[in-house]
Design an enzyme around this catalytic site. Structure first.
Site, PDB file in Angstrom:
ATOM      1  N   LEU A 324      -0.563  29.030   9.499  1.00 34.00           N
ATOM      2  CA  LEU A 324       0.619  28.425   8.881  1.00 34.00           C
ATOM      3  C   LEU A 324       0.431  26.955   8.559  1.00 34.00           C
ATOM      4  CD1 LEU A 324       3.355  30.004  11.197  1.00 34.00           C
ATOM      5  CD2 LEU A 324       2.692  30.749   8.905  1.00 34.00           C
ATOM      6  N   GLY A 325      -0.416  26.282   9.309  1.00 36.08           N
ATOM      7  CA  GLY A 325      -0.606  24.851   9.086  1.00 36.08           C
ATOM      8  C   GLY A 325      -1.486  24.256  10.150  1.00 36.08           C
ATOM      9  N   GLY A 327      -2.131  20.351  12.278  1.00 36.34           N
ATOM     10  CA  GLY A 327      -1.752  18.968  12.542  1.00 36.34           C
ATOM     11  C   GLY A 327      -2.841  18.240  13.267  1.00 36.34           C
ATOM     12  N   GLY A 328      -2.476  17.103  13.874  1.00 39.27           N
ATOM     13  CA  GLY A 328      -3.466  16.279  14.530  1.00 39.27           C
ATOM     14  C   GLY A 328      -4.029  16.894  15.797  1.00 39.27           C
ATOM     15  N   GLY A 330      -3.661  20.538  16.683  1.00 36.72           N
ATOM     16  CA  GLY A 330      -3.841  21.963  16.747  1.00 36.72           C
ATOM     17  C   GLY A 330      -3.453  22.668  15.460  1.00 36.72           C
ATOM     18  N   VAL A 332      -1.559  26.142  13.720  1.00 36.41           N
ATOM     19  CA  VAL A 332      -0.449  27.045  14.011  1.00 36.41           C
ATOM     20  C   VAL A 332      -0.629  28.333  13.215  1.00 36.41           C
ATOM     21  CG1 VAL A 332       2.056  27.340  14.000  1.00 36.41           C
ATOM     22  CG2 VAL A 332       1.071  25.071  14.405  1.00 36.41           C
ATOM     23  N   LYS A 346       0.690  28.038  18.478  1.00 40.28           N
ATOM     24  CA  LYS A 346      -0.035  26.781  18.288  1.00 40.28           C
ATOM     25  C   LYS A 346      -1.284  26.798  19.150  1.00 40.28           C
ATOM     26  CE  LYS A 346       0.556  21.755  18.491  1.00 40.28           C
ATOM     27  NZ  LYS A 346       1.526  20.654  18.811  1.00 40.28           N
ATOM     28  N   ASP A 443       6.383  10.993  16.389  1.00 38.53           N
ATOM     29  CA  ASP A 443       5.637  11.466  15.217  1.00 38.53           C
ATOM     30  C   ASP A 443       6.555  12.165  14.222  1.00 38.53           C
ATOM     31  OD1 ASP A 443       3.309  11.586  13.763  1.00 38.53           O
ATOM     32  OD2 ASP A 443       2.564  13.414  14.713  1.00 38.53           O
TER      33      ASP A 443
END
Length: 644
Positions: A324-325, A327-328, A330, A332, A346, A443
């Site tokens: 799904l995406g 980030g910094g 991990g 997901v 995650k 964040d």
């Protein structure tokens, strides 16, 4: 009994301590000088300092030297950075990063300089780069290593120093061989000096450093140059690519070490933490030794516990198609459990030293808060080969997937945008004032706002969040967040309050109205301004409606649009004390009759910067720093130090 330190804090401090000790030895600080006169307007001066250092950073990354100027009148900041000629490109950037995170302890005074064994960094409120010498010039001698043949050594080293001072070019290195010893030396002028000023500076430096003889090590630290002699071949050891490989091996060792089972890492960390704290904190007792296994056991036996194998199967072995995406900290993945429930899993990265801290922090905090605008944590897995967090699944993914996509952005009409703006504000107001514990997210950005099937917002990713005790006014903590969204006073001083979240929220609001991403760079701007400076320019000329996202222009109330613009500017003011609390932000957004105070200028950095990633993804950074202390080289990210 005294309250014991939370286990995840002990883990983080222990691992950070080990890495910081290694970092400290790479480029030792020779001397740091902070002046006595404080800036007239510290908040503005801090902003200009950030801008000046950002510009120097980019020049250092290109060719090892840089000068800059930011601001105007009494709050103007000039900067200069120089690497010594024997450093490789990688070492130059590492050395600059270390100097960059060490120099801000001088703020808010109007000037300071720092000499490291490898580089130099200075800032002032006047145009100093052409200055060769001043009354702060000094020498540093190591008398613990005096030569056993002082007369011979004095003659040999004296000749080398003289030759270095009389040579040509801004960088000079050489050696003199005697019958029983060799002396090595380097002379470096800052490239802002002309040849005459360079010669004068090195002559002065040579005269000064001769006073160190017969010490085996001497350094002259002048305003415009540096001269060092030593019996160690320091510039030969540092040159070439050798050190780069050392850094790579160290990073690899950290990554591999992090992959060990959680219980083993936690136990080792507790032992390290105990040694570090012994004699300083009587509250650290044997209860913490059992804390790690107790936490793992408690999670496993509670309703939060998921089996690793079940989650692996639910995500089809973390198949890319289910991603799904990212980030910094991990990636997901979408997962379907055996009972049919759809979840978001995650998967934490293991190649950072902070992964344990992020994991326990997120579990501890998000499991204690419940609000319609906060993503719900369903559980986690702690017994498998990697740590996993399980969240409710939100079908519309994150806000950035819509807001910064030229086609999907059209789905965000003004009503949806306004509801997202208000809902996010309500979620933050709950975290800051109404939850069981007072939480600072650290964040807030579009990629951390998730949207359900009706585009209702939920704040996600609490890996960097911190909570306050009731009697605390601020936290002194590592600098964490995403460049472009971090409040300037937090970047500079490391003192965390809810005002840092309010600043990030204000940036998000301005992005929502304009449809543009804030990245502190003019490199992708048609107008030649960063987003923040462009908005302030339009506000000052009463033309804000010209930069509204075309997808919502003419489809909503101009009065409401301008009010939301105004609230965003109030939240992003340079002075944190002027930013309204989040409960007040909610009130200002929904009560159209409320009069709004005039905003003051937000901080913005109009320098040519590194362009944001083409795929629109964002990266969070955690800088191993505390206020007024030496920090890890990982802090280089705060100055946008990037590999070539």
């Amino acid at each position: 009994m005294a309250k014991t330190t939370p286990i995840h804090v002990v883990i983080f401090l222990a691992i950070l301590s080990a890495s910081s000790l290694a970092d400290d030895s790479q480029f030792p600080v020779i001397k740091r000088l902070c002046y006595n006169v404080s800036a007239l307007d510290p908040a503005t001066f801090d902003v200009n300092f950030i801008a000046a250092m950002e510009s120097v950073s980019q020049q250092i990354a290109r060719d090892g030297f840089g000068t800059s100027v930011s601001g105007n009148s009494t709050n103007r900041v000039y900067g200069l950075g120089q690497c010594l000629g024997y450093l490789s490109s990688i070492d130059c950037r590492l050395c600059y990063a270390q100097s960059r995170v060490s120099l801000p302890v001088c703020l808010p005074v109007e000037g300071g300089r720092i000499y490291l064994d490898g580089c130099f960094l200075r800032y002032e409120n006047w145009n100093f780069p052409s200055e060769a010498m001043d009354d702060k010039d000094t020498v540093v001698c190591d008398y613990s290593k005096n030569s056993s043949n002082p007369n011979d050594f004095r003659e040999l080293a004296g000749k080398l120093v003289r030759n270095l001072s009389l040579g040509e070019g801004h960088y000079r290195a050489g050696r003199f061989d005697g019958s029983r010893m060799t002396v090595y030396g380097v002379a470096q002028c800052w490239r802002s000096l002309d040849s005459r000023a360079c010669s004068d500076c090195l002559t002065s430096a040579a005269n000064g450093v001769r006073g160190c003889l017969p010490a085996k090590e001497g350094r002259a630290l002048n305003a415009g140059c540096f001269l060092r002699y030593s019996t160690s071949p320091f510039y030969l050891q540092q040159s070439g690519s050798g050190r780069g490989s050392i850094v790579t091996r160290h990073q690899l060792a950290v990554a591999l070490g992090s992959i060990f089972a959680g219980a083993l890492v936690i136990s080792v960390a507790i032992i390290l933490g105990r040694r570090r704290r012994r004699g300083r904190d009587s509250s650290f007792d044997s209860d913490d030794m059992e804390g790690s296994s107790e936490i793992i056991k408690a999670i496993s036996q509670s309703h939060l516990g998921f089996k690793y194998e079940d989650l692996r199967k639910a995500t089809k072995n973390f198949e890319d198609a289910n991603k799904l995406g990212q980030g910094g900290y991990g990636s997901v993945y979408k997962g379907v459990l055996s009972d049919g429930r759809v979840v978001a899993v995650k998967r934490l990265f293991f190649n950072t030293r902070q992964w344990i801290d992020q994991f326990f922090n997120e579990v501890n905090l998000i499991s204690r808060v419940q609000h319609k605008n906060l993503v719900k944590l369903l559980g986690c897995s702690v017994e498998g080969p990697e740590s996993l967090l399980v969240y409710e699944y939100l079908s519309n993914s994150s806000l950035d997937r819509f807001l910064f996509d030229p086609f999907r952005r059209k789905l965000l009409d003004w009503r949806r945008r306004f509801d997202i703006i208000v809902g996010t504000a309500e979620g933050l107001a709950y975290l800051h004032d109404a939850s069981e514990v007072r939480i600072i997210h650290r964040d807030i950005k579009a990629s951390n706002i998730l949207l359900d099937e009706k585009f209702r917002p939920k704040i996600a990713d609490f890996g960097l969040a911190r909570y306050f005790a009731e009697d605390q006014s601020h936290l002194s903590t590592g600098i964490a967040g995403t460049l472009g969204y971090m409040a300037p006073e937090y970047v500079i001083h490391g003192q965390l309050t809810e005002k840092a979240d309010i600043y990030s929220y204000g940036v998000l609001v301005l992005e929502m109205v304009t449809g543009r991403k804030n990245n502190n760079s003019i490199s992708t701007s048609v107008e030649g301004h960063s987003l923040m400076s462009l908005i302030w320019k339009q506000y000052s000329s009463n033309t804000l409606l010209e930069i509204v996202d075309p997808n919502i222009q003419g489809l909503c109330s101009e009065e409401q649009l301008l009010r939301v613009f105004h609230v965003g500017l109030l939240c992003t003011q340079a002075s944190p004390t002027l930013r309204p609390p989040m409960w007040k932000v909610v009130e200002l957004l929904v009560s159209m009759g409320k009069e709004l105070p005039l905003p003051t200028q937000p901080p913005f950095i109009d320098v040519k910067g590194v362009e944001s990633n083409s795929d629109g993804s964002e990266t969070s950074y955690l800088f191993s720093s505390t206020t007024k202390s030496q920090v890890s080289i990982n802090g280089m990210s705060v100055s946008m130090v990037r590999g070539r």
